[in-house]
Write an enzyme that holds these catalytic residues in place. Structure first.
Site, PDB file in Angstrom:
ATOM      1  N   LYS A 145       0.851  -1.204   0.000  1.00  0.00           N
ATOM      2  CA  LYS A 145       0.000   0.000   0.000  1.00  0.00           C
ATOM      3  C   LYS A 145       0.885   1.251   0.000  1.00  0.00           C
ATOM      4  O   LYS A 145       1.926   1.276   0.683  1.00  0.00           O
ATOM      5  CB  LYS A 145      -0.893  -0.034   1.250  1.00  0.00           C
ATOM      6  CG  LYS A 145      -1.906   1.081   1.363  1.00  0.00           C
ATOM      7  CD  LYS A 145      -2.734   0.905   2.642  1.00  0.00           C
ATOM      8  CE  LYS A 145      -3.793   1.967   2.816  1.00  0.00           C
ATOM      9  NZ  LYS A 145      -4.582   1.769   4.042  1.00  0.00           N
ATOM     10  N   SER A 195      -9.485   1.641   3.650  1.00  0.00           N
ATOM     11  CA  SER A 195      -8.697   2.425   2.714  1.00  0.00           C
ATOM     12  C   SER A 195      -7.736   1.605   1.852  1.00  0.00           C
ATOM     13  O   SER A 195      -7.224   2.100   0.854  1.00  0.00           O
ATOM     14  CB  SER A 195      -7.885   3.481   3.466  1.00  0.00           C
ATOM     15  OG  SER A 195      -6.986   2.863   4.382  1.00  0.00           O
ATOM     16  N   SER A 244      -9.604  -0.724   7.748  1.00  0.00           N
ATOM     17  CA  SER A 244      -9.080  -0.542   6.390  1.00  0.00           C
ATOM     18  C   SER A 244      -8.377  -1.751   5.768  1.00  0.00           C
ATOM     19  O   SER A 244      -8.056  -1.722   4.570  1.00  0.00           O
ATOM     20  CB  SER A 244      -8.133   0.654   6.344  1.00  0.00           C
ATOM     21  OG  SER A 244      -8.861   1.848   6.431  1.00  0.00           O
TER      22      SER A 244
END
Lengths: 461, 59
Positions: free
Chosen positions: A74, A149, A173
């Protein structure tokens, strides 16, 4: 194919890391224009690391199961010499001089990073519809959100672009995209995986963990990531244990709590049925499933929201003069956090201590809890409300309702696919454990996963 | 006692625009009420969950 299967093939020389990596990059090139799962693709560096991995394996220098495996990280994790945007215009050109601890450990384990995955701006939201780097799409239905997220990570794993993608989880997330994308997602105990080198959202709520195609892949990734790091003040010195469950692992006598009330209220009937079916599967495998009454999770969510709003705004306040550089949803949350008085934040942290103590009683009755991860399957892109029964609920509030409180408690939690709804969309089971009991929830998850056997089901892209 | 969110918003630098305040005020008010209810049971000596813990220094 899972990491375990690829690792076996690499050692039998029936496939090479270079082949796996090129295959991954080819698939990314084909699907990226549609899925928007990546912010940066590191093709050349990946090719070089794959060659190195093959050479090392041929020479007998085996770094473990992640050696030679294509993965994504990420874009919230710092990567030395590779830009790290946090999904934000503010950091669009930031090229760190250091690797995050997680990246260091992935490199040491021989993993091949093929890119930095797209995400909700600043990791502050659950849609991953990023105004600066594109709208991430769910591989099961391109008109739906992947969750967030860590939406790029969920989408990339579900679409078979990589074997594992790292995520971060402040209020769900990792687990929300795992649930919406039909992958496994593991949020370890607070302090188990170092946060060093991660752009922070919330100092007391941020957790780092993997999204994978199987529970055992999540376990072997945690084997590579877990451990004390003196550079992270919240890192825990408790010794790590082996996390990978064996093929013949047993859950005989494990006490699984099925909570009454909150976790099964305002949940789609297909979701509730799928979670209860998973509990029956666990019971058939020898676990003891008992109803359990939990402290008020709505209270945990309230203080979780106060803490999140305040800490995130404190972190980002220095940038708030650049209002045009933020997406509208993130700016609204950051403004909201600035309006909450410091006394409310401190009192929320005081109540957090009380609720944590109250929750201790639960672990006298059970070893882990089974709950839905999200109350529905993935909502549509742009959808703002969900209808559950007669109630309309904000998509963001609904999607975080069953996961946020666990960040407040710092407990480990695993999400794994437990069924599909009538539209063919995946549904998530959340297994919550005691602090530092990752090995137990992974063992329970692996047994349920083996019995449900959804691993072969992939989105048609 | 209800807070004057408009006054707080104006007092910040940079200030929170009124249009933004309209969007978030209801949520803030709801959180305030929920937190106040929880505060009623909190004992005076309860410390925050995150407290400063000095560590031994090794020069």
């Amino acid at each position: 194919m899972t990491i375990q299967e690829a690792a076996k093939a690499l050692r039998k020389r029936t496939i090479s890391s270079v082949e796996l990596t090129r295959d991954s990059l080819r698939r990314i090139a084909k699907l990226e224009p549609t899925l928007r799962t990546f912010i940066t693709i590191t093709e050349e560096a990946a090719e070089a690391r794959a060659i190195q991995a093959d050479e090392e394996l041929a020479a007998g220098a085996d770094r473990g199961p992640l050696h030679g495996i294509p993965v994504a990280v990420k874009d919230v994790f710092s990567t030395r010499g590779i830009r790290t945007t946090c999904g934000s215009k503010l950091f669009a050109d930031l090229v760190p001089e250091r690797d995050a601890a997680v990246v260091e450990r992935l490199k040491a384990s021989g993993a091949v990073m093929v890119g930095k995955s797209n995400m909700h701006e600043l990791a502050y939201g659950i849609t991953s519809s990023n105004p600066h780097f594109g709208t991430v799409r769910n591989p099961w239905d391109l008109e739906r959100i992947p969750g967030g997220s860590s939406g790029g990570s969920g989408s990339a794993v579900a679409a078979g672009l990589v074997f594992m993608a790292m995520g971060s989880d402040t209020g769900g997330s990792i687990r929300i995209p795992a649930s919406f994308c039909g992958t496994v997602g593991l949020k370890p105990t607070f302090g188990r995986v170092s946060r060093y080198g991660v752009l922070p959202l919330d100092f007391s709520l941020d957790h780092m963990g993997p999204l994978t195609r199987s529970v055992r892949d999540a376990a072997l990734t945690l084997d590579a990531l877990a451990g004390f790091d003196s550079r992270d003040d919240t890192s825990n010195r408790k010794p790590v244990e082996p996390y990978l469950p064996s093929e013949a692992t047993s859950i005989q006598g494990v006490r699984i709590g099925l909570p009454e009330g909150f976790y099964f209220e305002r949940v789609a009937p297909t979701v509730a049925e799928a979670v209860r079916r998973a509990a029956v599967v666990a019971e058939r495998a020898g676990a003891v499933v008992v109803p359990v009454r939990l402290p008020d999770i709505a209270n945990l969510n309230t203080i979780g929201r106060v803490i999140l709003l305040c800490e995130a705004s404190a972190t980002m306040e220095r940038y708030l003069a650049r209002r045009e550089d933020f997406g509208t949803d993130v700016l609204a949350l950051l403004d909201q956090g600035r309006l909450i008085p410091a006394t409310d934040y401190i009192n929320a942290q005081r109540i957090r201590r009380v609720l944590r103590q109250e929750f201790q009683a639960v672990w006298k009755q059970v070893d882990c809890l089974f709950t839905p991860t999200t109350p529905t399957s993935a909502p549509k892109i742009g959808q703002t409300t969900l209808k559950l029964g007669t109630d309309e609920e904000d998509v963001r509030i609904a999607s975080t309702r069953l996961v946020r409180g666990i960040n407040v408690l710092g407990l480990p939690a695993l999400s794994l696919p437990c069924g599909f709804d009538e539209q063919g969309l995946p549904l998530g089971l959340q297994i919550i454990g005691r602090s530092f009991q990752e090995a137990l929830i992974l063992r329970v998850g692996a047994v349920v996963e083996d019995a449900l056997d959804f691993r072969q089901r992939m989105p048609s892209l | 006692m209800a807070k004057d969110w408009k006054l707080i918003a104006k007092g910040l630098d940079p200030e929170v625009p009124e249009s933004q305040l309209e969007k978030v005020q209801a949520t803030l008010q709801a959180l305030e009420v929920q937190l106040a209810t929880l505060m009623e049971t909190l004992s005076h000596d309860t410390e925050p969950a995150t407290i400063f813990v000095p560590t031994e220094e090794h020069p």
